[in-house]
Design a protein around this motif. Structure first.
Motif, PDB file in Angstrom:
ATOM      1  N   GLY A  55      23.135 -20.756 -33.270  1.00  9.76           N
ATOM      2  CA  GLY A  55      23.632 -22.010 -32.858  1.00  9.76           C
ATOM      3  C   GLY A  55      23.465 -21.972 -31.768  1.00  9.76           C
ATOM      4  O   GLY A  55      23.476 -23.869 -30.820  1.00  9.76           O
ATOM      5  N   GLY A  56      23.706 -21.244 -30.290  1.00  8.99           N
ATOM      6  CA  GLY A  56      23.553 -21.084 -29.668  1.00  8.99           C
ATOM      7  C   GLY A  56      22.509 -21.776 -28.294  1.00  8.99           C
ATOM      8  O   GLY A  56      22.270 -21.788 -27.104  1.00  8.99           O
ATOM      9  N   GLY A  57      21.728 -21.567 -28.982  1.00  6.19           N
ATOM     10  CA  GLY A  57      20.511 -21.437 -29.017  1.00  6.19           C
ATOM     11  C   GLY A  57      19.183 -20.080 -28.458  1.00  6.19           C
ATOM     12  O   GLY A  57      18.913 -19.986 -28.022  1.00  6.19           O
ATOM     13  N   GLY A  58      19.976 -19.507 -29.560  1.00  5.68           N
ATOM     14  CA  GLY A  58      19.533 -17.574 -29.000  1.00  5.68           C
ATOM     15  C   GLY A  58      18.557 -17.650 -29.631  1.00  5.68           C
ATOM     16  O   GLY A  58      17.838 -18.634 -30.489  1.00  5.68           O
ATOM     17  N   GLY A  59      17.746 -17.222 -29.348  1.00  6.12           N
ATOM     18  CA  GLY A  59      16.030 -16.349 -30.185  1.00  6.12           C
ATOM     19  C   GLY A  59      16.026 -15.684 -31.161  1.00  6.12           C
ATOM     20  O   GLY A  59      16.594 -15.258 -31.723  1.00  6.12           O
ATOM     21  N   PRO A  60      14.408 -15.037 -31.761  1.00 11.87           N
ATOM     22  CA  PRO A  60      14.882 -14.115 -32.784  1.00 11.87           C
ATOM     23  C   PRO A  60      15.543 -12.910 -32.540  1.00 11.87           C
ATOM     24  O   PRO A  60      15.892 -12.545 -31.136  1.00 11.87           O
ATOM     25  CB  PRO A  60      13.126 -13.777 -32.867  1.00 11.87           C
ATOM     26  CG  PRO A  60      12.843 -15.003 -32.356  1.00 11.87           C
ATOM     27  CD  PRO A  60      13.450 -15.731 -31.068  1.00 11.87           C
ATOM     28  N   VAL A  61      16.399 -12.447 -33.894  1.00  6.78           N
ATOM     29  CA  VAL A  61      16.571 -11.106 -33.801  1.00  6.78           C
ATOM     30  C   VAL A  61      15.472 -10.141 -34.102  1.00  6.78           C
ATOM     31  O   VAL A  61      15.788 -10.005 -35.400  1.00  6.78           O
ATOM     32  CB  VAL A  61      18.163 -11.211 -33.967  1.00  6.78           C
ATOM     33  CG1 VAL A  61      19.435 -10.530 -34.884  1.00  6.78           C
ATOM     34  CG2 VAL A  61      18.887 -12.323 -33.560  1.00  6.78           C
ATOM     35  N   MET A  62      15.020  -8.655 -33.435  1.00  2.56           N
ATOM     36  CA  MET A  62      14.468  -7.559 -33.563  1.00  2.56           C
ATOM     37  C   MET A  62      15.320  -6.705 -34.482  1.00  2.56           C
ATOM     38  O   MET A  62      16.627  -6.183 -33.989  1.00  2.56           O
ATOM     39  CB  MET A  62      14.056  -7.134 -32.660  1.00  2.56           C
ATOM     40  CG  MET A  62      13.091  -7.634 -32.151  1.00  2.56           C
ATOM     41  SD  MET A  62      12.638  -7.314 -30.712  1.00  2.56           S
ATOM     42  CE  MET A  62      13.586  -8.064 -29.339  1.00  2.56           C
ATOM     43  N   VAL A  63      15.185  -6.228 -35.482  1.00  3.65           N
ATOM     44  CA  VAL A  63      15.722  -5.992 -36.552  1.00  3.65           C
ATOM     45  C   VAL A  63      15.188  -4.442 -36.689  1.00  3.65           C
ATOM     46  O   VAL A  63      14.187  -3.852 -36.924  1.00  3.65           O
ATOM     47  CB  VAL A  63      16.084  -6.349 -37.847  1.00  3.65           C
ATOM     48  CG1 VAL A  63      17.388  -4.932 -38.270  1.00  3.65           C
ATOM     49  CG2 VAL A  63      17.004  -6.871 -37.524  1.00  3.65           C
TER      50      VAL A  63
END
Length: 142
Positions: A55-63
């Motif tokens: 929601g704050g404009g963060g990018g992809p999250v690698m897992v």
């Protein structure tokens, strides 16, 4: 970066989220903030953080995980009114330019999945939450 054996470069070997975060920092890419989740069942408690991240404009999250060797990247989260929650999962093996977004969805490269089916409840997970690098962002604005 010099932390891997000479033969690593150009190989098909994978790196984990911790190494990916180090690479982002070293090469001046987006900032990578690490979040360790001791058990996959604990990801339910991280949904608000993920929701705020996207929601704050963060990018992809690698897992990355230990017992769960299925690599994945998270592109979004959807919280229901009840206990159900979904994550938009991208298989990082996907490459190239698709003709349209429905092509990669139909091929199974990306899709919404219920959180309890995506993560092994007994595996630990490292999440690398990416966000724009303020220095790079400033140069783009100059």
């Amino acid at each position: 970066m010099g932390d891997k054996p000479h033969g690593f470069r150009g190989s098909r070997s994978w790196i984990g989220c911790v190494e990916a975060s180090l690479c982002l920092d070293y090469f001046g890419g987006p900032q990578g903030r690490l979040c360790h989740v001791p058990r996959g069942a604990g990801l339910q408690g991280e949904l608000e953080r993920l929701y705020s991240h996207f929601g704050g404009g963060g990018g992809p999250v690698m897992v990355g995980g230990d017992a769960d060797a299925r690599s994945k990247a998270l592109l979004g989260v959807c919280l229901g009114p009840g206990p159900e929650a979904y994550v938009l999962v991208l298989d990082p093996h996907c490459w190239g330019a698709p003709k349209n977004s429905s092509e990669i969805q139909a091929a199974g490269w990306v899709g919404w999945q219920e959180i309890s089916t995506v993560f092994d409840p007994n595996s630990f997970y490292n999440l690398c939450l990416t966000s724009p690098n303020s220095k790079m962002q400033q140069h783009a604005l100059d």
